[in-house]
Design a protein around this motif. Structure first.
Motif, PDB file in Angstrom:
ATOM      1  N   CYS A 425       0.195  -3.979  -1.326  1.00  0.00           N
ATOM      2  CA  CYS A 425       1.317  -3.054  -1.516  1.00  0.00           C
ATOM      3  C   CYS A 425       1.953  -3.224  -2.896  1.00  0.00           C
ATOM      4  O   CYS A 425       2.536  -2.279  -3.429  1.00  0.00           O
ATOM      5  CB  CYS A 425       2.366  -3.256  -0.428  1.00  0.00           C
ATOM      6  SG  CYS A 425       1.694  -3.028   1.211  1.00  0.00           S
ATOM      7  N   ALA A 426       1.859  -4.416  -3.472  1.00  0.00           N
ATOM      8  CA  ALA A 426       2.477  -4.637  -4.778  1.00  0.00           C
ATOM      9  C   ALA A 426       1.621  -4.077  -5.905  1.00  0.00           C
ATOM     10  O   ALA A 426       2.110  -3.866  -7.015  1.00  0.00           O
ATOM     11  CB  ALA A 426       2.688  -6.136  -4.982  1.00  0.00           C
ATOM     12  N   ALA A 427       0.338  -3.840  -5.601  1.00  0.00           N
ATOM     13  CA  ALA A 427      -0.568  -3.398  -6.664  1.00  0.00           C
ATOM     14  C   ALA A 427      -0.563  -1.885  -6.834  1.00  0.00           C
ATOM     15  O   ALA A 427      -1.139  -1.370  -7.782  1.00  0.00           O
ATOM     16  CB  ALA A 427      -1.982  -3.880  -6.357  1.00  0.00           C
ATOM     17  N   ILE A 428       0.058  -1.184  -5.907  1.00  0.00           N
ATOM     18  CA  ILE A 428       0.039   0.284  -5.942  1.00  0.00           C
ATOM     19  C   ILE A 428       1.400   0.776  -6.443  1.00  0.00           C
ATOM     20  O   ILE A 428       2.436   0.335  -5.925  1.00  0.00           O
ATOM     21  CB  ILE A 428      -0.210   0.860  -4.521  1.00  0.00           C
ATOM     22  CG1 ILE A 428      -1.473   0.251  -3.907  1.00  0.00           C
ATOM     23  CG2 ILE A 428      -0.296   2.379  -4.543  1.00  0.00           C
ATOM     24  CD1 ILE A 428      -2.762   0.662  -4.532  1.00  0.00           C
ATOM     25  N   PRO A 429       1.429   1.691  -7.411  1.00  0.00           N
ATOM     26  CA  PRO A 429       2.717   2.249  -7.836  1.00  0.00           C
ATOM     27  C   PRO A 429       3.460   2.840  -6.638  1.00  0.00           C
ATOM     28  O   PRO A 429       2.831   3.449  -5.757  1.00  0.00           O
ATOM     29  CB  PRO A 429       2.323   3.343  -8.823  1.00  0.00           C
ATOM     30  CG  PRO A 429       0.954   2.993  -9.272  1.00  0.00           C
ATOM     31  CD  PRO A 429       0.311   2.262  -8.138  1.00  0.00           C
ATOM     32  N   THR A 430       4.760   2.646  -6.609  1.00  0.00           N
ATOM     33  CA  THR A 430       5.566   3.068  -5.452  1.00  0.00           C
ATOM     34  C   THR A 430       5.302   4.523  -5.068  1.00  0.00           C
ATOM     35  O   THR A 430       5.192   4.857  -3.894  1.00  0.00           O
ATOM     36  CB  THR A 430       7.064   2.895  -5.780  1.00  0.00           C
ATOM     37  OG1 THR A 430       7.219   1.598  -6.343  1.00  0.00           O
ATOM     38  CG2 THR A 430       7.934   3.036  -4.565  1.00  0.00           C
ATOM     39  N   GLY A 431       5.169   5.377  -6.086  1.00  0.00           N
ATOM     40  CA  GLY A 431       4.991   6.802  -5.814  1.00  0.00           C
ATOM     41  C   GLY A 431       3.678   7.131  -5.133  1.00  0.00           C
ATOM     42  O   GLY A 431       3.528   8.202  -4.557  1.00  0.00           O
ATOM     43  N   LEU A 432       2.725   6.235  -5.226  1.00  0.00           N
ATOM     44  CA  LEU A 432       1.405   6.516  -4.631  1.00  0.00           C
ATOM     45  C   LEU A 432       1.180   5.778  -3.315  1.00  0.00           C
ATOM     46  O   LEU A 432       0.194   6.003  -2.629  1.00  0.00           O
ATOM     47  CB  LEU A 432       0.293   6.117  -5.607  1.00  0.00           C
ATOM     48  CG  LEU A 432       0.165   6.957  -6.873  1.00  0.00           C
ATOM     49  CD1 LEU A 432      -0.970   6.449  -7.728  1.00  0.00           C
ATOM     50  CD2 LEU A 432      -0.076   8.428  -6.508  1.00  0.00           C
ATOM     51  N   LEU A 433       2.118   4.891  -2.996  1.00  0.00           N
ATOM     52  CA  LEU A 433       1.907   4.027  -1.834  1.00  0.00           C
ATOM     53  C   LEU A 433       1.788   4.827  -0.537  1.00  0.00           C
ATOM     54  O   LEU A 433       0.916   4.561   0.296  1.00  0.00           O
ATOM     55  CB  LEU A 433       3.048   3.004  -1.740  1.00  0.00           C
ATOM     56  CG  LEU A 433       2.792   1.829  -0.814  1.00  0.00           C
ATOM     57  CD1 LEU A 433       1.512   1.115  -1.158  1.00  0.00           C
ATOM     58  CD2 LEU A 433       3.964   0.855  -0.873  1.00  0.00           C
ATOM     59  N   GLU A 434       2.645   5.841  -0.385  1.00  0.00           N
ATOM     60  CA  GLU A 434       2.605   6.645   0.844  1.00  0.00           C
ATOM     61  C   GLU A 434       1.253   7.337   0.978  1.00  0.00           C
ATOM     62  O   GLU A 434       0.665   7.370   2.061  1.00  0.00           O
ATOM     63  CB  GLU A 434       3.736   7.676   0.830  1.00  0.00           C
ATOM     64  CG  GLU A 434       3.782   8.477   2.122  1.00  0.00           C
ATOM     65  CD  GLU A 434       4.925   9.467   2.177  1.00  0.00           C
ATOM     66  OE1 GLU A 434       5.708   9.519   1.207  1.00  0.00           O
ATOM     67  OE2 GLU A 434       5.017  10.177   3.184  1.00  0.00           O
ATOM     68  N   SER A 435       0.780   7.872  -0.151  1.00  0.00           N
ATOM     69  CA  SER A 435      -0.512   8.548  -0.135  1.00  0.00           C
ATOM     70  C   SER A 435      -1.630   7.567   0.211  1.00  0.00           C
ATOM     71  O   SER A 435      -2.558   7.903   0.953  1.00  0.00           O
ATOM     72  CB  SER A 435      -0.743   9.182  -1.499  1.00  0.00           C
ATOM     73  OG  SER A 435      -2.057   9.625  -1.592  1.00  0.00           O
ATOM     74  N   GLU A 436      -1.551   6.347  -0.337  1.00  0.00           N
ATOM     75  CA  GLU A 436      -2.572   5.335  -0.046  1.00  0.00           C
ATOM     76  C   GLU A 436      -2.565   4.968   1.437  1.00  0.00           C
ATOM     77  O   GLU A 436      -3.612   4.796   2.053  1.00  0.00           O
ATOM     78  CB  GLU A 436      -2.328   4.069  -0.877  1.00  0.00           C
ATOM     79  CG  GLU A 436      -2.715   4.193  -2.324  1.00  0.00           C
ATOM     80  CD  GLU A 436      -4.225   4.272  -2.534  1.00  0.00           C
ATOM     81  OE1 GLU A 436      -4.974   3.828  -1.669  1.00  0.00           O
ATOM     82  OE2 GLU A 436      -4.629   4.829  -3.573  1.00  0.00           O
ATOM     83  N   LEU A 437      -1.369   4.849   1.991  1.00  0.00           N
ATOM     84  CA  LEU A 437      -1.264   4.422   3.396  1.00  0.00           C
ATOM     85  C   LEU A 437      -1.667   5.532   4.364  1.00  0.00           C
ATOM     86  O   LEU A 437      -2.404   5.300   5.322  1.00  0.00           O
ATOM     87  CB  LEU A 437       0.166   3.980   3.709  1.00  0.00           C
ATOM     88  CG  LEU A 437       0.612   2.638   3.147  1.00  0.00           C
ATOM     89  CD1 LEU A 437       2.112   2.456   3.334  1.00  0.00           C
ATOM     90  CD2 LEU A 437      -0.127   1.492   3.822  1.00  0.00           C
ATOM     91  N   PHE A 438      -1.164   6.736   4.097  1.00  0.00           N
ATOM     92  CA  PHE A 438      -1.322   7.806   5.099  1.00  0.00           C
ATOM     93  C   PHE A 438      -2.224   8.959   4.646  1.00  0.00           C
ATOM     94  O   PHE A 438      -2.508   9.858   5.417  1.00  0.00           O
ATOM     95  CB  PHE A 438       0.061   8.364   5.478  1.00  0.00           C
ATOM     96  CG  PHE A 438       1.030   7.287   5.898  1.00  0.00           C
ATOM     97  CD1 PHE A 438       0.757   6.477   6.984  1.00  0.00           C
ATOM     98  CD2 PHE A 438       2.193   7.058   5.182  1.00  0.00           C
ATOM     99  CE1 PHE A 438       1.630   5.472   7.362  1.00  0.00           C
ATOM    100  CE2 PHE A 438       3.075   6.048   5.557  1.00  0.00           C
ATOM    101  CZ  PHE A 438       2.782   5.249   6.641  1.00  0.00           C
ATOM    102  N   GLY A 439      -2.641   8.951   3.379  1.00  0.00           N
ATOM    103  CA  GLY A 439      -3.503  10.015   2.870  1.00  0.00           C
ATOM    104  C   GLY A 439      -2.701  11.227   2.438  1.00  0.00           C
ATOM    105  O   GLY A 439      -1.483  11.291   2.633  1.00  0.00           O
ATOM    106  N   HIS A 440      -3.384  12.165   1.831  1.00  0.00           N
ATOM    107  CA  HIS A 440      -2.713  13.406   1.442  1.00  0.00           C
ATOM    108  C   HIS A 440      -3.684  14.576   1.515  1.00  0.00           C
ATOM    109  O   HIS A 440      -4.910  14.395   1.518  1.00  0.00           O
ATOM    110  CB  HIS A 440      -2.092  13.296   0.036  1.00  0.00           C
ATOM    111  CG  HIS A 440      -3.093  13.121  -1.064  1.00  0.00           C
ATOM    112  ND1 HIS A 440      -3.170  11.981  -1.824  1.00  0.00           N
ATOM    113  CD2 HIS A 440      -4.063  13.943  -1.540  1.00  0.00           C
ATOM    114  CE1 HIS A 440      -4.141  12.119  -2.718  1.00  0.00           C
ATOM    115  NE2 HIS A 440      -4.694  13.282  -2.564  1.00  0.00           N
ATOM    116  N   GLU A 441      -3.101  15.770   1.597  1.00  0.00           N
ATOM    117  CA  GLU A 441      -3.907  16.992   1.587  1.00  0.00           C
ATOM    118  C   GLU A 441      -4.048  17.460   0.145  1.00  0.00           C
ATOM    119  O   GLU A 441      -3.228  17.104  -0.711  1.00  0.00           O
ATOM    120  CB  GLU A 441      -3.218  18.092   2.419  1.00  0.00           C
ATOM    121  CG  GLU A 441      -3.099  17.780   3.886  1.00  0.00           C
ATOM    122  CD  GLU A 441      -4.433  17.709   4.607  1.00  0.00           C
ATOM    123  OE1 GLU A 441      -5.420  18.273   4.089  1.00  0.00           O
ATOM    124  OE2 GLU A 441      -4.490  17.069   5.675  1.00  0.00           O
TER     125      GLU A 441
END
Lengths: 690, 107
Positions: A425-441
């Motif tokens: 979680c520390a390696a991912i920029p905060t703005g991208l963390l949600e996308s990394e965890l849950f994906g995006h369309e």
């Protein structure tokens, strides 16, 4: 010779008897629609009321004249070779009845008259076989007596011919309907086979057999181009009898290839008439039909039909055959696509295995060695909780092997055959963390150029390992809590709720309870994570494990780096055991890797002076602190060490020569320590000394 | 993964192990050894561990049993050599566990 039962023509009895016979005849005709049976019955009934010694039918569809009752006529195969010179053909063409009273005095149709006379017939009555809808041919009666057919008899024969034509028409319609039904059934059967079986060869064999049965031909095959050899091969075959050179898998000879290649090129069917072919290799085949298998304007192959009958594939059948070929093309395309998908799936699975192995073998150790009580305790906890699905929170300083413990939990549990998906979680920029965890369309945000599957979705039925979970921003924590509680989430930019059955293992080197007190971590999430906490001890808490670890890492690095270290001097081992290892096992690994690289002989060389200096520094700090304000002193020491490392690395934090690597810790961990001891980055991203 | 390579000499056999002597592979080696002993006792003379990358606790126990039955070992690397030299020590055994997937890290 006329039948003795025939009544005198023109008498009332004769007319009544004839019309009675006509009614009986009509009944018989309705009951016998097959032409062979029909003419047998017809001859029997008709002979009682009309004089004849031979009866013939010109069949337009078969294009031949068939005699009945007259053996001489049948034997001499009368009128067959030159139908245009026959009276039957003339009647059919002109739709008018013709009576020939004496063949020896008839000047028309001389060739036929001679032949008829030679067979012993003297007079002929020929009437058209016609219905309101179509012309079917003509009916001829022949008598051995001259002048056998009066006008009245011709009228009567015309009535009989009308009945026969109706019955024939009915029979033909019935045949056409049966054929149409058979063909529809064939199309339906093909569709069913195509959708229920993806094994192309099996499907095509079944299809070929069905086509052969319905189309009444001797052989059906599917020919596909072979990309590797640029040739054409028989892929599936159903053929009557054994043929040496025609079997599945064989490459087609050049002679046949040309016409097939032409069909492949232009995408149009081709019908070959081989009636005059005497080549024994063709096994008596007289007709061939090549149908292109076209799907989405691409010719995938050729459906070939072969028949021993001449002109077996008339133009009116081509439309149906095209429909058949379209169905076969769908089967071929489906199977080819399925083959590609299977191939890609296998390739992906192999690549996944390879990459997983690569990641493990290059970056991580999967062995646990030691003999300390603290380590035994951890393993006991791991073995207890691994078979359950409980969430586990792994605490421990940086470099203590929290990820190894997480992998052990995964591999000892029931989810071991599914994915272990890791996210730092520390390696991912905060703005991208949600996308990394849950994906995006696709299009969920500027830059979302494609759909992306999140880690929770990837880890369905497996395990998600969230390292440095304390770094998850507050605003994202409710979503993580929802996944843990409800197992539900949405991809960014989607309103569709997805479910996941992923087990969560989290790890942190932060004091989450303290973060909760400081309102930097949600208490509900903390309690949900802290179901089964496992604390991984630091290396300095278990110095008895250090010699084992040293021997283990030295052997592993020696193998990887092609060194032959077989001795670890006792003073080296003692220095390593005495050192306090702030970076724990990761630091030990790095020190030993460096040592193996620098050791040129069989004895391990370690820069023990560096370890002693570091230890002395810590001891001095402890003494100067005098037991009071210990934390601030330790923080100050840590700050000095970080600053020194930053100086040495030219203020580069990440990378192989960065300060993080020099200190034996991850970039994110170093940044966390830096924040804690007051070394911060400027807004421009450059590091500044606080 | 573990690979057992056997080489036959007059009247005896040497085995070379390659990979991990851990988990299911310990059972495999044990079964192979038992089969070989049933067929001809005393045949296995030497077990070469030079290419072994990891030995877990069960592996160490099996090696101790093999040594007690007269099998000699060839070991390379500081860890394997230390383990082989201390097989008979009566102190509490070391924790040696492998948590990778079966098939990982062959030789």
């Amino acid at each position: 010779m006329a039948s003795p039962a025939i009544l005198e023509a023109g008498s009332d009895e004769s007319i009544a008897a004839r019309y009675e016979s006509l009614i009986r005849l009509a009944d018989s005709i309705r009951a016998h629609r097959a032409p062979g049976d029909l003419f047998g019955v017809l001859a029997k009934e008709l002979q009682q009321i009309v004089p004849f010694d031979g009866i013939a039918q010109f069949d337009e569809s078969a294009n031949k004249i068939q005699w009945h009752l007259c053996e001489e006529c049948t034997k001499s195969n009368l009128l067959q070779p030159r139908k245009e010179h026959t009276v039957a053909w003339w009647v059919y063409q002109n739709q008018q009845s013709v009576v020939i009273h004496d063949v020896w005095h008839e000047t028309r149709f001389p060739e036929q008259m001679r032949a008829v006379g030679d067979c012993g017939l003297r007079s002929l009555c020929v009437v058209p076989l016609t219905t309101a809808h179509r012309r079917l041919g003509s009916l001829a009666l022949g008598s051995r007596a001259p002048y056998a057919y009066s006008e009245e008899e011709v009228r009567f024969v015309s009535l009989v011919a009308a009945q026969i034509a109706l019955a024939m028409d009915d029979g033909m319609n019935s045949d056409a309907l049966r054929r149409a039904q058979e063909r529809l059934e064939l199309l339906l059967a093909l569709t069913n086979r195509i959708v229920s079986n993806l094994d192309l060869r099996v499907v095509l064999r079944e299809i070929s057999a069905s086509i052969r049965r319905v189309m009444q031909c001797e052989g059906v095959s599917v020919v596909l181009p072979d990309k590797e050899t640029s040739s054409l091969r028989i892929f599936a075959l159903d053929i009557d009898g054994a043929h040496d050179h025609i079997r599945e898998g064989v490459e087609l000879p050049a002679a046949k290839r040309d016409s097939l290649l032409e069909v492949l090129r232009n995408g149009q069917p081709a019908v070959l008439d081989m009636s005059g072919d005497t080549d024994p290799a063709h096994h008596g085949l007289k007709s061939l039909c090549y149908l292109p298998l076209v799907s989405r304007e691409r010719v995938l192959g050729i459906l070939t039909l072969a028949s021993n009958a001449a002109r077996a594939f008339p133009p009116e059948d081509l439309e149906f055959l095209r429909q058949l070929a379209n169905q076969v093309a769908i089967a071929v395309e489906n199977a080819l696509a399925y083959g590609q998908i299977t191939e890609l799936k296998e390739k992906l699975a192999q690549e996944k295995l390879y990459l997983e192995d690569e990641i493990r073998s290059e970056l991580n150790f999967e062995e646990i060695v030691g003999k300390s009580e603290a380590l035994r305790q951890v393993l006991k906890q791991v073995e207890s909780v691994a078979p359950t699905d409980s969430t586990v929170l792994i605490y421990g300083e940086t470099g203590t092997g929290k990820e190894l413990v997480a992998r052990a939990l995964h591999n000892l549990g029931s989810r071991r055959s599914s994915a272990f998906v890791k996210l730092n979680c520390a390696a991912i920029p905060t703005g991208l963390l949600e996308s990394e965890l849950f994906g995006h369309e696709k299009g969920a945000f500027t830059g979302a150029i494609a759909q992306r599957v999140g880690r929770f979705e990837l880890a369905n039925h497996g395990t998600v390992f969230l390292d440095e979970v304390g770094e998850i921003p507050l605003e994202l924590q409710p979503k993580l809590l929802r996944v843990l509680q409800e197992r539900e989430f949405e991809r960014l930019g989607s309103s569709r709720t997805l479910r996941t059955d992923a087990r969560l293992i989290a790890a942190t080197n932060r004091d989450l309870a303290a973060m909760v007190d400081e309102n930097r971590f949600r208490p509900d999430l903390y309690y949900r994570l802290n179901v089964f906490p496992i604390r991984v001890p630091s290396l300095r808490e278990r110095p008895v494990d250090i010699p084992l670890l040293v021997r283990h890492f030295v052997q592993q690095f020696s193998r990887r780096l092609s060194r032959h270290i077989d001795t670890i001097p006792s003073e080296v081992m003692e220095a390593l055991v005495r050192y306090h290892w702030p970076g724990n096992i990761r630091e030990l690994q790095n020190v030993l890797e460096r040592a193996v690289i620098l050791s040129t002989g069989s004895v391990l060389r370690v820069a023990t002076d560096d370890l002693r200096i570091a230890n002395r520094g810590r001891a001095e700090v402890r003494e100067s602190a005098g037991g009071t304000g210990m934390q601030s002193v330790l923080d100050d020491t840590e700050r000095q060490q970080i600053l020194a490392a930053l100086e040495r690395s030219n203020w580069v934090v990440a990378g192989p020569n960065g300060a993080a690597a020099r200190l034996g810790m991850k970039r994110s961990t170093l940044q966390s320590h830096m924040r804690r001891v007051g070394i911060s980055t400027s807004r421009s991203g450059r590091l500044t000394r606080a | 993964m573990l690979r057992i390579i056997s080489s036959r000499d007059t009247g005896s056999q040497d085995w070379m192990l390659c990979g991990q002597l851990a988990g299911a592979w310990v059972t495999e080696l044990h079964e192979q050894w038992m089969r070989q002993r049933r067929e001809s006792p005393d045949l296995l003379r030497l077990l070469d561990l030079s290419d072994v990358t990891f030995i877990d606790e069960a592996g160490a126990r099996l090696l101790r049993e093999m040594r007690s039955q007269g099998v000699r070992f060839v070991a390379k690397g500081v860890e394997t050599r230390h383990l082989v030299e201390n097989l008979e020590k009566r102190e509490k055994p070391e924790l040696r566990r492998f948590f990778g997937q079966p098939g990982d890290r062959g030789c």
